[in-house]
Enzyme design. Structure first.
Site, mmCIF file in Angstrom:
data_model
loop_
_atom_site.group_PDB
_atom_site.id
_atom_site.type_symbol
_atom_site.label_atom_id
_atom_site.label_comp_id
_atom_site.label_asym_id
_atom_site.label_seq_id
_atom_site.Cartn_x
_atom_site.Cartn_y
_atom_site.Cartn_z
ATOM 1 N N SER A 180 51.603 -8.640 -72.805
ATOM 2 C CA SER A 180 53.004 -9.143 -72.366
ATOM 3 C C SER A 180 53.060 -10.327 -72.939
ATOM 4 O O SER A 180 51.993 -10.902 -73.524
ATOM 5 C CB SER A 180 52.791 -9.350 -70.795
ATOM 6 O OG SER A 180 53.997 -10.011 -70.191
ATOM 7 N N TYR A 237 48.824 -12.560 -62.997
ATOM 8 C CA TYR A 237 49.536 -11.926 -64.048
ATOM 9 C C TYR A 237 49.296 -12.273 -65.566
ATOM 10 O O TYR A 237 48.623 -11.813 -66.529
ATOM 11 C CB TYR A 237 51.127 -11.606 -63.866
ATOM 12 C CG TYR A 237 51.431 -10.361 -64.796
ATOM 13 C CD1 TYR A 237 51.635 -9.035 -64.612
ATOM 14 C CD2 TYR A 237 52.264 -10.893 -65.964
ATOM 15 C CE1 TYR A 237 52.174 -8.144 -65.265
ATOM 16 C CE2 TYR A 237 52.752 -10.068 -66.774
ATOM 17 C CZ TYR A 237 52.816 -8.684 -66.540
ATOM 18 O OH TYR A 237 53.419 -7.698 -67.326
HETATM 19 P P1 NAD Z 1 56.135 0.587 -63.930
HETATM 20 O O1 NAD Z 1 55.679 0.002 -62.563
HETATM 21 O O2 NAD Z 1 57.051 1.173 -64.205
HETATM 22 O O3 NAD Z 1 54.732 1.535 -64.103
HETATM 23 C C1 NAD Z 1 53.617 1.270 -63.911
HETATM 24 C C2 NAD Z 1 52.509 2.559 -63.876
HETATM 25 O O4 NAD Z 1 51.185 2.090 -63.841
HETATM 26 C C3 NAD Z 1 53.054 3.577 -63.227
HETATM 27 O O5 NAD Z 1 52.652 4.770 -63.866
HETATM 28 C C4 NAD Z 1 52.000 3.156 -62.060
HETATM 29 O O6 NAD Z 1 51.634 4.558 -61.272
HETATM 30 C C5 NAD Z 1 50.649 3.046 -62.772
HETATM 31 N N1 NAD Z 1 49.815 2.324 -61.666
HETATM 32 C C6 NAD Z 1 49.999 1.260 -61.028
HETATM 33 N N2 NAD Z 1 48.812 0.626 -60.361
HETATM 34 C C7 NAD Z 1 48.084 1.825 -60.927
HETATM 35 C C8 NAD Z 1 46.539 1.892 -60.728
HETATM 36 N N3 NAD Z 1 45.753 1.150 -59.702
HETATM 37 N N4 NAD Z 1 45.924 2.918 -61.250
HETATM 38 C C9 NAD Z 1 46.686 3.853 -61.911
HETATM 39 N N5 NAD Z 1 47.840 3.618 -62.494
HETATM 40 C C10 NAD Z 1 48.500 2.812 -61.888
HETATM 41 O O7 NAD Z 1 55.684 -0.566 -64.996
HETATM 42 P P2 NAD Z 1 56.056 -1.011 -66.319
HETATM 43 O O8 NAD Z 1 56.943 -2.086 -66.390
HETATM 44 O O9 NAD Z 1 56.275 0.365 -67.269
HETATM 45 O O10 NAD Z 1 54.752 -1.687 -66.843
HETATM 46 C C11 NAD Z 1 53.881 -1.073 -67.720
HETATM 47 C C12 NAD Z 1 52.949 -2.407 -68.217
HETATM 48 O O11 NAD Z 1 53.633 -2.743 -69.264
HETATM 49 C C13 NAD Z 1 52.180 -3.058 -67.188
HETATM 50 O O12 NAD Z 1 50.796 -3.469 -67.799
HETATM 51 C C14 NAD Z 1 53.097 -4.231 -67.279
HETATM 52 O O13 NAD Z 1 52.393 -5.638 -67.119
HETATM 53 C C15 NAD Z 1 53.223 -4.444 -68.834
HETATM 54 N N6 NAD Z 1 54.684 -5.077 -69.129
HETATM 55 C C16 NAD Z 1 55.911 -4.892 -68.730
HETATM 56 C C17 NAD Z 1 56.954 -5.606 -68.975
HETATM 57 C C18 NAD Z 1 58.291 -5.233 -68.407
HETATM 58 O O14 NAD Z 1 59.163 -6.126 -68.440
HETATM 59 N N7 NAD Z 1 58.540 -4.123 -67.562
HETATM 60 C C19 NAD Z 1 56.960 -6.564 -70.108
HETATM 61 C C20 NAD Z 1 55.643 -6.875 -70.544
HETATM 62 C C21 NAD Z 1 54.469 -6.184 -70.110
#
Ligand code: NAD
Length: 258
Positions: free
Chosen positions: A140, A153
């Site tokens: 991130s 985080y």
């Molecule tokens: P999201 O909530 O849409 O998806 C998260 C996914 O992780 C889902 O498939 C969920 O089932 C799975 N998950 C959650 N807990 C779990 C566990 N204990 N075991 C297995 N699977 C699990 O989130 P997202 O926004 O797509 O985020 C995905 C990644 O990207 C994360 O690591 C997040 O920190 C990172 N990220 C997101 C953003 C953003 O703006 N959305 C920005 C930077 C980084």
């Protein structure tokens, strides 16, 4: 031989976008994550039939090291190899440090950071055996800079960036690359929850909070999409990227540039 990928947390958001892009590029894909079983089965079947690849789903909980090891073993059993590992699963919780619940700290450190170590540790021997591998860690912008109220985080994501460098150094002459992608705002369920929480707290609309949130941190007032991150992950898996390793690639609308 068709190469195979595991994408953790790929039943939603960024992970789903990356799993789709890898399937479209011809990789067999093991999905992972929680959600409605029918929706997951449909996603799995749709990727398989649309892109003519093999797919599977592991329900492994990324907070449980034994389940992570089993997920990697299941992918090897299903596909014969694990060539690509995308460590993407993640959760969020926001509160000031002095009010931050200890169980939330433990969960975020386990799911967002320690799972990357456990999955990589299990997958690297298979990549070494095949003489080729790609690890793509979805860190991130918070792996590079801080924001208030995100102590777990930001700590976890900085850890992922550090781990990326260590593993890249260790595998530099094994045909393996290890990189981190550092997105800014991506409009996924994880971020929609944060926007809605702000709107509820401030008595504003979702749209007003979206504008405010983008404006606070990110010079470019535009969300990155899971599709764009999928395209970058596919590039990192390509031969053109075979000397790109140990990098943390910002996809953040210049957030980390200021
Ligand atoms: P999201 O909530 O849409 O998806 C998260 C996914 O992780 C889902 O498939 C969920 O089932 C799975 N998950 C959650 N807990 C779990 C566990 N204990 N075991 C297995 N699977 C699990 O989130 P997202 O926004 O797509 O985020 C995905 C990644 O990207 C994360 O690591 C997040 O920190 C990172 N990220 C997101 C953003 C953003 O703006 N959305 C920005 C930077 C980084």
């Amino acid at each position: 031989m068709t190469r195979s990928a595991i994408v953790t947390g790929s039943t939603s958001g960024i992970g789903e976008g990356i799993a789709t892009a890898l399937a479209a590029a011809g990789y067999n894909v093991m999905l992972n994550g929680f959600g409605d079983p029918t929706a997951i089965a449909t996603l799995q079947a749709t990727l398989a039939s649309t892109y003519n690849v093999q797919t599977a789903h592991s329900a492994a909980d990324m907070s449980q090291p034994a389940e992570i090891r089993q997920m990697v073993a299941d992918a090897v059993a299903a596909f014969g190899s694990v060539d690509v590992l995308v460590n993407n699963a993640g959760i969020q919780f926001t509160a000031p440090t002095d009010e931050f619940p200890e169980d939330k700290w433990d969960a975020i450190i386990a799911i967002n950071m320690s799972s990357v170590f456990h999955a990589s540790k299990a997958a690297i021997p298979h990549m070494k055996a095949g003489g080729w591998g790609r690890i793509v860690n979805i860190a991130s912008v918070h792996g590079l800079v801080a924001s208030a109220n995100k102590v777990a985080y930001v700590t976890a994501k900085h850890g992922v960036v550090g781990m990326t460098k260590v593993m890249a150094v260790e595998t530099a002459n094994e045909g393996i690359t290890v990189n981190a992608i550092c997105p800014g705002w991506v409009l996924t369920p994880l971020v929609k929850q944060q926007i809605q929480a702000r709107a509820d707290k401030n008595g504003t609309t979702f749209e007003e909070e979206t504008d405010a949130m983008l404006g606070e941190k990110q010079p470019m007032r535009k969300f990155t999409t899971p599709e764009k991150l999928g395209a970058l992950a596919v590039f990192l898996c390509s031969d053109a990227a075979d000397t790109t390793t140990g990098a943390s690639l910002s996809v953040d609308g210049a957030w980390s540039a200021i």
